[in-house]
Scaffold this motif. Structure first.
Motif, PDB file in Angstrom:
ATOM      1  N   GLY A 190       0.742  -1.107   0.094  1.00 18.59           N
ATOM      2  CA  GLY A 190       0.121   0.007  -0.018  1.00 18.59           C
ATOM      3  C   GLY A 190       0.934   1.154   0.050  1.00 18.59           C
ATOM      4  N   LYS A 191       0.209   2.546  -0.008  1.00 18.70           N
ATOM      5  CA  LYS A 191       0.737   3.657  -0.013  1.00 18.70           C
ATOM      6  C   LYS A 191       1.777   4.160   0.996  1.00 18.70           C
ATOM      7  N   ASP A 192       1.344   3.451   2.197  1.00 17.98           N
ATOM      8  CA  ASP A 192       1.845   3.738   3.447  1.00 17.98           C
ATOM      9  C   ASP A 192       3.175   2.613   3.948  1.00 17.98           C
ATOM     10  N   GLY A 210       0.227 -11.535   7.085  1.00 14.09           N
ATOM     11  CA  GLY A 210      -1.410 -11.518   7.251  1.00 14.09           C
ATOM     12  C   GLY A 210      -1.746 -12.726   6.510  1.00 14.09           C
ATOM     13  N   ALA A 211      -3.085 -13.011   6.260  1.00 17.27           N
ATOM     14  CA  ALA A 211      -3.543 -14.241   5.952  1.00 17.27           C
ATOM     15  C   ALA A 211      -3.182 -14.376   4.190  1.00 17.27           C
ATOM     16  N   GLU A 212      -3.199 -15.814   3.666  1.00 17.17           N
ATOM     17  CA  GLU A 212      -2.894 -15.978   2.268  1.00 17.17           C
ATOM     18  C   GLU A 212      -3.831 -15.237   1.467  1.00 17.17           C
ATOM     19  N   GLY A 213      -3.429 -14.432   0.437  1.00 17.93           N
ATOM     20  CA  GLY A 213      -4.272 -13.467  -0.453  1.00 17.93           C
ATOM     21  C   GLY A 213      -4.853 -12.405   0.139  1.00 17.93           C
ATOM     22  N   SER A 214      -5.471 -12.291   1.125  1.00 16.00           N
ATOM     23  CA  SER A 214      -6.165 -11.184   1.717  1.00 16.00           C
ATOM     24  C   SER A 214      -5.241 -10.368   2.431  1.00 16.00           C
ATOM     25  N   GLY A 215      -4.289 -10.869   3.026  1.00 14.37           N
ATOM     26  CA  GLY A 215      -3.446  -9.888   3.934  1.00 14.37           C
ATOM     27  C   GLY A 215      -3.761  -9.608   5.093  1.00 14.37           C
ATOM     28  N   ILE A 216      -3.147  -8.482   5.809  1.00 20.01           N
ATOM     29  CA  ILE A 216      -3.574  -8.368   7.031  1.00 20.01           C
ATOM     30  C   ILE A 216      -4.904  -7.520   6.941  1.00 20.01           C
ATOM     31  N   ALA A 228       5.595  -2.899   6.162  1.00 26.81           N
ATOM     32  CA  ALA A 228       6.753  -3.370   5.417  1.00 26.81           C
ATOM     33  C   ALA A 228       6.304  -4.021   4.077  1.00 26.81           C
ATOM     34  N   GLU A 229       7.021  -3.702   3.130  1.00 20.68           N
ATOM     35  CA  GLU A 229       6.679  -4.767   1.805  1.00 20.68           C
ATOM     36  C   GLU A 229       8.083  -5.291   1.256  1.00 20.68           C
TER      37      GLU A 229
END
Length: 257
Positions: A190-192, A210-216, A228-229
């Motif tokens: 995301g932007k942040d 986060g969960a598989e696919g949906s993330g946090i 963090a990415e």
């Protein structure tokens, strides 16, 4: 073939399978075991099987042999390598136990799993968390994979050596960990989000995966101090949760050194 008879039989419980998971469960000593399935005895058997047989005899466990199809069914067709151990269920701890450890170590690392459902990912993360010396792992009770025999197998037995807390409210658990001094970083996009190597991981760190696919989830993300990415210049959409978590955990460890 049987031992002298079990000192304590397990009622209910579960079957852990695979050579390393079984050996690590016996070494950790956190569960009560009653039976073990091993290959038929051979005069010149594999060293690891011999260690397991000797340990089973020392503990007076019932030692059994089974046909492969029987053991396949017993372990739900898991990769058992001819070995399985009947034990009590996984020994979860209270979150207060992990918080106490965090407060004693200014470089504590805690891993929070936000509704992961794949036992392979959960086990992989537990294995890495154990390897880096994390104080514990937090998982929610609902809509998430617990520490099942499949997860223990995927952790190569590492799950037997790390504290795992099962919590009702993940957001509240994160708040309690932050009160204990953890800075919380979520693995997301995301932007942040900032590149994971640009996050300051010094001091007490909580890493949310986060969960598989949906993330946090939204509420969990809102309680993270940083997002963090991992860069993906190859254009692939995302990494496996276990891989992404491992990469970030070793960056945390690098910064702690």
């Amino acid at each position: 073939m049987r031992g002298k008879g079990p000192r304590e039989l397990v009622t209910g419980g579960e079957w852990i399978y695979g050579r390393n998971p079984v050996e690590e469960a016996l070494a950790a000593g956190r569960r009560t075991a009653s039976e073990i399935v091993l290959p038929a005895y051979m005069p010149e058997e594999d060293d690891q099987i011999q260690r397991l047989r000797d340990e089973a005899r020392a503990r007076r466990l019932v030692i059994r042999t089974m046909e492969r199809d029987q053991l396949d069914k017993l372990t739900r067709f898991g990769h058992h390598q001819g070995v399985a151990l009947k034990t009590t269920g996984y020994p979860y701890v209270g979150i207060e136990d992990i918080i106490a450890d965090v407060e004693e170590d200014e470089n504590s690392i805690v891993i929070i799993l936000d509704h992961l459902e794949d036992p392979q990912n959960v086990g992989s993360i537990l294995r890495t968390a154990c390897a880096i010396g994390a104080k514990g792992v937090i998982i929610p009770e609902d809509r998430a994979c617990g520490i099942t025999p499949a997860a223990v197998r995927a952790s190569a037995g590492g799950a037997e050596h790390i504290k795992v807390a099962h919590v009702v409210n993940l957001v509240r658990a994160i708040e309690e960990l932050k009160e204990a001094g953890l800075w919380m970083t979520g693995l997301d996009w995301g932007k942040d989000a900032k590149k994971y190597t640009e996050i300051d991981f010094k001091g007490r760190v909580g890493l949310v995966v986060g969960a598989e696919g949906s993330g946090i989830s939204r509420l969990v993300r809102g309680n993270c101090d940083f997002i963090a990415e991992l860069p993906m210049p190859g254009g692939f959409e995302s990494l496996n949760a276990g891989v992404a978590a491992a990469v970030t955990m070793y960056e945390i460890l690098r910064q702690h050194d």
